[in-house]
Design a protein around this motif. Structure first.
Motif, short mmCIF file in Angstrom:
data_model
loop_
_atom_site.label_atom_id
_atom_site.label_comp_id
_atom_site.label_asym_id
_atom_site.label_seq_id
_atom_site.Cartn_x
_atom_site.Cartn_y
_atom_site.Cartn_z
N LYS A 218 22.96 -21.93 92.24
CA LYS A 218 24.49 -21.97 92.52
C LYS A 218 25.42 -22.20 91.17
CE LYS A 218 24.22 -23.03 97.21
NZ LYS A 218 24.72 -24.03 98.44
N LEU A 219 24.45 -22.85 90.47
CA LEU A 219 25.23 -23.46 89.01
C LEU A 219 24.80 -22.47 87.78
CD1 LEU A 219 24.91 -27.22 89.40
CD2 LEU A 219 26.80 -26.14 90.05
N ALA A 220 24.35 -21.43 88.14
CA ALA A 220 24.00 -20.43 86.98
C ALA A 220 25.05 -19.79 86.16
CB ALA A 220 23.09 -19.48 87.45
N GLU A 221 26.13 -19.90 86.70
CA GLU A 221 27.03 -19.23 85.97
C GLU A 221 27.83 -20.18 84.56
OE1 GLU A 221 28.30 -15.98 86.06
OE2 GLU A 221 26.66 -15.89 87.65
N PRO A 222 28.07 -19.69 83.60
CA PRO A 222 28.44 -20.48 82.38
C PRO A 222 29.41 -21.67 82.59
CG PRO A 222 28.31 -18.18 81.77
CD PRO A 222 28.17 -18.26 83.14
N GLU A 223 30.66 -21.20 83.50
CA GLU A 223 31.34 -22.16 83.82
C GLU A 223 31.01 -23.48 84.68
OE1 GLU A 223 31.85 -19.03 87.04
OE2 GLU A 223 31.60 -19.04 84.92
N ASN A 224 29.59 -23.43 84.99
CA ASN A 224 29.14 -24.46 85.80
C ASN A 224 27.86 -25.25 85.16
OD1 ASN A 224 30.64 -23.83 88.23
ND2 ASN A 224 29.18 -22.18 88.71
N TRP A 225 27.92 -24.59 83.93
CA TRP A 225 26.91 -25.37 83.15
C TRP A 225 26.79 -26.90 82.80
CZ3 TRP A 225 25.70 -21.28 78.76
CH2 TRP A 225 25.36 -19.90 79.29
N ASP A 226 27.88 -27.52 82.88
CA ASP A 226 27.98 -29.07 82.57
C ASP A 226 27.33 -29.53 83.80
OD1 ASP A 226 29.17 -28.80 80.23
OD2 ASP A 226 31.53 -28.93 81.09
N LEU B 270 18.38 -18.72 86.14
CA LEU B 270 19.63 -18.11 85.14
C LEU B 270 19.28 -16.62 85.10
CD1 LEU B 270 19.37 -21.04 82.39
CD2 LEU B 270 21.49 -20.37 83.82
N GLY B 271 18.23 -16.40 85.71
CA GLY B 271 18.00 -14.79 85.69
C GLY B 271 17.09 -14.59 84.65
N ASP B 272 16.29 -15.70 83.90
CA ASP B 272 15.55 -15.37 82.80
C ASP B 272 14.06 -15.61 83.11
OD1 ASP B 272 14.41 -15.19 80.41
OD2 ASP B 272 15.43 -16.91 79.34
N GLY B 273 13.56 -14.70 83.54
CA GLY B 273 11.85 -14.74 83.80
C GLY B 273 11.12 -14.50 82.74
N GLN B 274 11.48 -13.97 81.65
CA GLN B 274 10.94 -13.39 80.35
C GLN B 274 10.38 -14.88 79.61
OE1 GLN B 274 9.63 -10.28 79.37
NE2 GLN B 274 10.42 -9.87 81.50
N THR B 275 11.39 -15.83 79.42
CA THR B 275 10.90 -16.91 78.56
C THR B 275 9.84 -17.78 78.95
OG1 THR B 275 13.34 -16.93 77.90
CG2 THR B 275 12.03 -19.03 77.79
N PRO B 276 9.83 -17.92 80.48
CA PRO B 276 8.49 -18.55 81.03
C PRO B 276 7.35 -17.81 80.81
CG PRO B 276 10.22 -18.76 82.29
CD PRO B 276 10.73 -17.83 81.30
N PHE B 277 7.63 -16.41 80.76
CA PHE B 277 6.41 -15.61 80.66
C PHE B 277 5.73 -15.34 79.32
CE2 PHE B 277 5.17 -11.16 79.19
CZ PHE B 277 3.92 -11.13 80.06
N LYS C 223 20.19 -22.06 75.27
CA LYS C 223 20.66 -21.17 76.03
C LYS C 223 21.95 -21.68 76.62
CE LYS C 223 18.96 -18.17 79.92
NZ LYS C 223 18.62 -16.97 79.11
N LEU C 224 21.93 -22.91 76.93
CA LEU C 224 23.07 -23.76 77.48
C LEU C 224 24.10 -24.28 76.48
CD1 LEU C 224 21.30 -25.42 80.58
CD2 LEU C 224 22.17 -23.27 80.50
N ASN C 225 23.93 -23.94 75.29
CA ASN C 225 24.93 -24.30 74.27
C ASN C 225 24.69 -25.86 73.97
OD1 ASN C 225 25.99 -21.70 73.96
ND2 ASN C 225 27.35 -22.07 75.68
N GLY C 226 23.63 -26.25 74.05
CA GLY C 226 23.28 -27.89 73.78
C GLY C 226 23.01 -28.52 74.99
N LEU C 227 22.14 -29.54 74.87
CA LEU C 227 21.62 -30.60 75.93
C LEU C 227 22.10 -31.93 75.43
CD1 LEU C 227 18.11 -29.06 76.79
CD2 LEU C 227 20.51 -28.68 77.89
N PRO C 228 22.47 -32.83 76.38
CA PRO C 228 22.40 -34.33 75.93
C PRO C 228 21.16 -34.90 75.68
CG PRO C 228 22.84 -33.88 78.10
CD PRO C 228 22.69 -32.64 77.75
N TRP C 229 20.74 -34.81 74.49
CA TRP C 229 19.25 -34.99 74.40
C TRP C 229 19.04 -36.80 74.55
CZ3 TRP C 229 15.36 -32.00 73.77
CH2 TRP C 229 15.33 -31.01 73.59
#
Length: 534
Positions: free
Chosen positions: A308-316, A392-399, A447-453
């Motif tokens: 449900k939070l996969a869209e860019p506006e919900n990334w936070d 996020l609709g990205d199955g290629q990266t884990p593959f 992918k998410l424009n930065g993570l709060p490491w």
């Protein structure tokens, strides 16, 4: 099926509770099954051969017949969009297609059993090799039933049937236990003698196959009662629903297939080490029992939230939920792993050491359990991040990461098996999981424009330190109780295990509470609501 065709759906928490309870029961029976195998055969020829013969049938049962496997996921996603009357033709067509393909796989296993065993077990002793070849030929039809079970799982899941999905795997455990019990009644204590290894190996193989057949039959009966398909052959392979199942299933199957390739690589390097393959099974079950239950409790409620939070506006908000998943993984897996490290010997003694399972087997399995315990957080944390990429609709990266890890795993196996033996192979697996976790985090950061490491790493490092302190406290308690009560006797060992484990958990809980991590407070609050509700 669409909403008008279904009963009102349960809450995510309710589904997680049902799955967790059923999984717990199934895991307990799986543990009892391993105890029975350990007591009857130890790490001898029958159990070792079974570890190699089960590689492909077991892989197919987990891959195609498992909950959250590609067949299960594809069937659920397609049926959820269609009316109930469309379900039976679609299920029957997919069953016809999958069964036809897997019949070919079954026949291939029967004809090439000796070649397969030589590939995964190149250094097996002659008797063990002969037993493994016969076991593989007996269990070859599990390829067919794995596909049928996976289709059944997806069909019943789409109809909101959750209990049977999670509890039906115990049927395989029950049939093996019954087979061992019957053999023990006929042979008695002589069951541990080498001359009965062949008979024991056949009991394990036939019991496993019977369990798979029984699991499919139980599902089939429920499907028939719900009107969701029979054994009728259908060849409408070009229908939109069937084509959609194929499009979803194919890449997911390829990606999931990397795991057994890694395990087969481990067995290849382990084959010259006496008893190593059987030891992996015993130690892995001790880890997978709590890990499977906890992963269901954490992942099931989070998966739909990630989507449900996969869209860019919900990334936070998505980042907050990812942190929640990782910290809940840390707060459960880190202390549990620490306890498995320091209490590995009494754990193995209490659960396995009886009958043919002697002190040398305890030493081997406890060493493997120590290394498995070290990597428990990386295993579950990796699974959390993989689900984020799928959402996020990205199955290629884990593959792509899974593909890279095949070569990394083989290289680490080759490097570590020499100096460390069998534990070195488990250490290679832990290294691969840690590598996957770090690569997924790095790619997710991009992918998410930065993570709060800092916000993520500081509490995880604190929980890691807390688990180390808890492990030291637990080990100190174990040593103290051993000096007071000795080191022999099942009751004494069980008492020491309970006291030492309680001390370790109490120390970790105190440290985690002092850290005041919001996710930990939420987790403990939910536990109180669950267990103190009444």
């Amino acid at each position: 099926m669409t909403q008008q065709d279904q009963k009102p759906s349960r809450s995510f928490a309710g589904i997680a509770g049902i799955v967790a309870a059923a999984t717990l029961i199934s895991k307990i029976f799986g543990l009892v099954r391993q105890q029975a195998i350990a007591a009857a055969f130890g790490v001898g020829a029958a159990a070792t051969a079974y570890s190699y013969a089960y590689v492909i049938p077991g892989f197919l049962l987990i891959l195609l017949g498992g909950v959250n496997g590609p067949l299960h996921s594809a069937i659920v996603s397609v049926l959820a969009k269609r009316r109930r009357e469309e379900a039976a033709p679609l299920v029957e067509t997919v069953t016809t297609l999958v069964a036809g393909l897997l019949l070919v796989v079954t026949v291939a296993q029967i004809f090439f059993a000796d070649t397969i065993i030589d590939l995964v077990g190149h250094g097996l002793e002659a008797t063990t090799r002969a037993i493994a070849i016969q076991q593989l030929r007996i269990m070859a039809p599990m390829a067919l039933f794995a596909g049928l079970i996976g289709i059944g799982f997806g069909t019943l899941n789409a109809a909101n049937q959750y209990w049977l999905l999670s509890i039906s795997p115990l049927l395989s455990s029950i049939t093996v236990i019954i087979g061992i019990a019957f053999m023990t009644m006929q042979v008695g204590k002589d069951i541990i003698k080498p001359e009965y290894a062949l008979i024991g190996g056949m009991v394990l193989a036939w019991g496993t196959l019977a369990g798979a057949i029984l699991q499919w039959l139980v599902q089939l009966i429920v499907q028939w009662r719900l009107g969701l398909g029979t054994l009728r052959l259908r060849f409408d392979f070009k229908s939109p629903g069937v084509q959609e199942v194929i499009r979803i299933m194919t890449p997911a199957t390829i990606s999931s297939g990397m795991m057994p390739i890694n395990f087969a690589t481990v067995l290849y390097f382990a084959s010259p080490i006496p008893g190593a393959a059987a030891g992996f099974n015993y130690a892995n079950l001790l880890v997978q029992t709590p890990l499977g239950i906890i992963s269901n409790i954490i992942l099931l409620p989070l998966l739909p939230i990630f989507a449900k939070l996969a869209e860019p506006e919900n990334w936070d908000d998505l980042k907050i939920r990812i942190r929640q998943g990782l910290l809940l993984s840390a707060v459960t897996m880190l202390p549990l792993g620490a306890l498995m490290v320091v209490l590995s010997v009494p754990i193995v003694q209490v659960i396995y050491e009886r009958g043919a399972f002697k002190q040398d087997a305890t030493q081997l399995v406890s060493e493997l359990l120590i290394v498995y315990g070290i990597g428990m957080f990386a295993y579950l944390g990796r699974d959390v991040l993989v689900r984020v990429f799928y959402a996020l609709g990205d199955g290629q990266t884990p593959f792509r990461i899974s593909t890279f890890n095949i070569f990394l795993n083989a290289a680490l196996d080759w490097i570590l098996v020499g100096p460390f033996g069998a534990p070195g192979l488990v250490l290679a697996t832990v290294g691969v999981n840690c590598s996957s976790l770090l690569m997924l985090l790095w790619l997710l950061d991009r992918k998410l424009n930065g993570l709060p490491w800092r916000e993520w790493s500081v509490p995880i490092l604190g929980l890691t330190a807390g688990s180390v302190v808890a492990g030291v406290a637990s080990y100190g308690t174990l040593v103290g109780t051993q000096q007071l009560l000795g080191k022999t006797g099942l009751v004494v060992l069980l008492l020491q295990l309970c006291i030492s484990g309680f001390v370790g958990i109490a120390v970790f809980a105190a440290i985690a509470s002092w850290m005041k991590i919001p996710e930990v407070n939420i987790f403990t609050s939910r536990l109180r609501q669950r267990f103190l509700k009444k």
